[in-house]
Design a protein around this motif. Structure first.
Motif: not given
Length: 448
Positions: A151-179
């Motif tokens: 609304n035209g004002g600066i009401y804080g300063l950012p501390q952190d951010s949370g851009p979304m990603v995918m964490l995946y278990n490579k061991a499970v992916f390898d076991q079941f042949g998932l790409s």
């Protein structure tokens, strides 16, 4: 960092804070509020640091105490008292009560991006533009700066951010042949293949969480909320909202999602034993995974968030700013502390040491940060994936001016679709009806 963990706090507290916020929000716009803060200038910050004084800082960030200690070592004339007033909604209830009462508020407080507009609208926060904070825009990612520039004002300063990603278990992916999926269609195919091969395993969990659903609507191009003063438009059946719901229905209805609440003990166990093989989450999650799921060491990797067409688009999930409360008796000193807290290398280094993911471009572009290769993630340079994600956040997202309330009633509306494995579009429609009615009852001009 860690903000999404705190989002699971009680719905009763959420209702209490919204009652306070809504009661003052429409009458406070443009008013002076209960605060003692007066307009200042950038030169006032150095003078305030030299003069010294006492400040109170409310935060749940694990690095908060250490950051305050580092600040006081650099500026011995200032005493900062750090208070954990509860996390997220618990803190917001206390903060709004203090703002409404005209006393008892801290000088500086941590506020998640989704709740920031409510406090700004209720005239509880100091506009930091007079102290030259507008000149700091280039120091932050576009999405986090947009979250504090309201609304035209600066009401804080950012501390952190949370851009979304995918964490995946490579061991499970390898076991079941998932790409590793790059599209949501591929992700659904992986889910089908995994659960068909072993019904005890799931591609991910989702028991119904507004802090999870809304960023995915955001990624899909949805813009269900628009606010212009007291005028609010809600459309939870816009193209992006429907795209998310139609996609997620393909996982929910057939039972391909583990019905395990995020942040529960069962959830952490499932991440460690391979029951859950991916986490769709913010960039702050790797540090939590490493510290909380030791059994997963070496198995997990980080990948871009799947999208609808394979392009690298994402959204923000979680993250906080720190704001100066208008009630502060020493606003220039509070602003100076805030500037040091979220804009100095000394402070941000402490924050990164506890696993935080920064919002500042200098840290995100630092070769040392980009080249970190944690053994937990098999030596992968995970920050390169996380930083790239921060560059691909879809612009234009807004939250409601009563978002804390909106999140509190998600389980009663959209949550019923999760419970019944029924159409999420119907759940979104029920949520919208609730939010329109509530907003109108609080004096907002809400149009569908």
């Amino acid at each position: 960092m860690f903000n999404a963990i705190q989002r699971s706090t009680g719905r009763i507290a959420a209702t209490l804070i919204v009652a306070g916020l809504a009661a003052v929000s429409l009458t406070a716009c443009g008013a002076s509020g209960n605060g003692n803060a007066q307009p200042g200038s950038a030169s006032d910050l150095d003078a305030a640091l030299e003069a010294g004084g006492e400040l109170t800082y409310w935060t749940w960030t694990p690095s908060g105490e250490a950051q305050a200690e580092a600040f006081m070592k650099e500026y011995p004339n200032v005493k900062v008292t750090v208070v954990n007033a509860g996390t997220a909604t618990d803190e917001y209830t206390k903060l709004q009560n203090a703002i409404s009462a005209g006393s008892g508020a801290p000088d500086v407080a941590q506020i998640e991006y989704y709740a920031l507009q409510q406090f700004a609208l209720s005239d509880g926060l100091l506009d930091l533009g007079a102290y030259g904070f507008g000149d700091l825009e280039s120091d932050y990612t576009a999405s986090t700066w947009g979250a504090v520039n309201l609304n035209g004002g600066i009401y804080g300063l950012p501390q952190d951010s949370g851009p979304m990603v995918m964490l995946y278990n490579k061991a499970v992916f390898d076991q079941f042949g998932l790409s590793v999926p790059t599209t949501w269609s591929e992700y659904i195919a992986d889910a089908q293949k995994l659960t068909a091969a072993d019904p005890s395993k799931f591609i991910t969990n989702d028991a119904g969480d507004p802090g999870f659903a809304q960023p995915l609507i955001w990624q899909a191009g949805g813009q269900p909320y628009k606010t212009d003063g007291s005028s609010v438009t809600i459309d939870l059946q816009d193209a992006g909202s429907k795209k998310w719901a139609d996609t997620w229905n393909q996982l929910l209805k057939p039972g391909l999602l583990a019905d395990i609440p995020t942040w529960s003990d069962d959830w952490f166990r499932a991440l460690g034993d391979g029951t859950i093989s991916t986490i769709i989450t913010g960039a702050w999650m790797p540090g939590i995974l490493e510290s909380s799921v030791p059994d997963g060491a070496g198995d997990w990797r980080v990948a871009p968030l799947p999208s609808y067409d394979g392009s690298p688009v994402t959204a923000e999930n979680g993250g906080s700013a720190q704001s100066v409360i208008k009630q502060s008796k020493n606003p220039a000193l509070a602003a100076a502390f805030l500037k040091w807290l979220n804009n100095s290398d000394a402070s941000i280094d402490v924050f990164l040491g506890t696993g935080g993911f920064p919002s500042t471009t200098a840290q995100l572009e630092d070769p040392a940060f980009l080249e970190e290769a944690p053994e937990y993630f098999g030596g992968q340079q995970i920050n390169q994936v996380l930083v790239e994600s921060s560059k691909n956040v879809v612009p234009g997202w807004e939250y409601l001016p009563y978002q804390v309330y909106a999140n509190s009633v998600f389980p009663d509306t959209v949550g019923q679709a999760y419970a019944n494995r029924s159409d999420l579009n119907a759940g979104l429609t029920a949520w919208q009806e609730n939010l329109v009615t509530y907003g109108q009852s609080q004096g907002f001009d809400v149009n569908k």
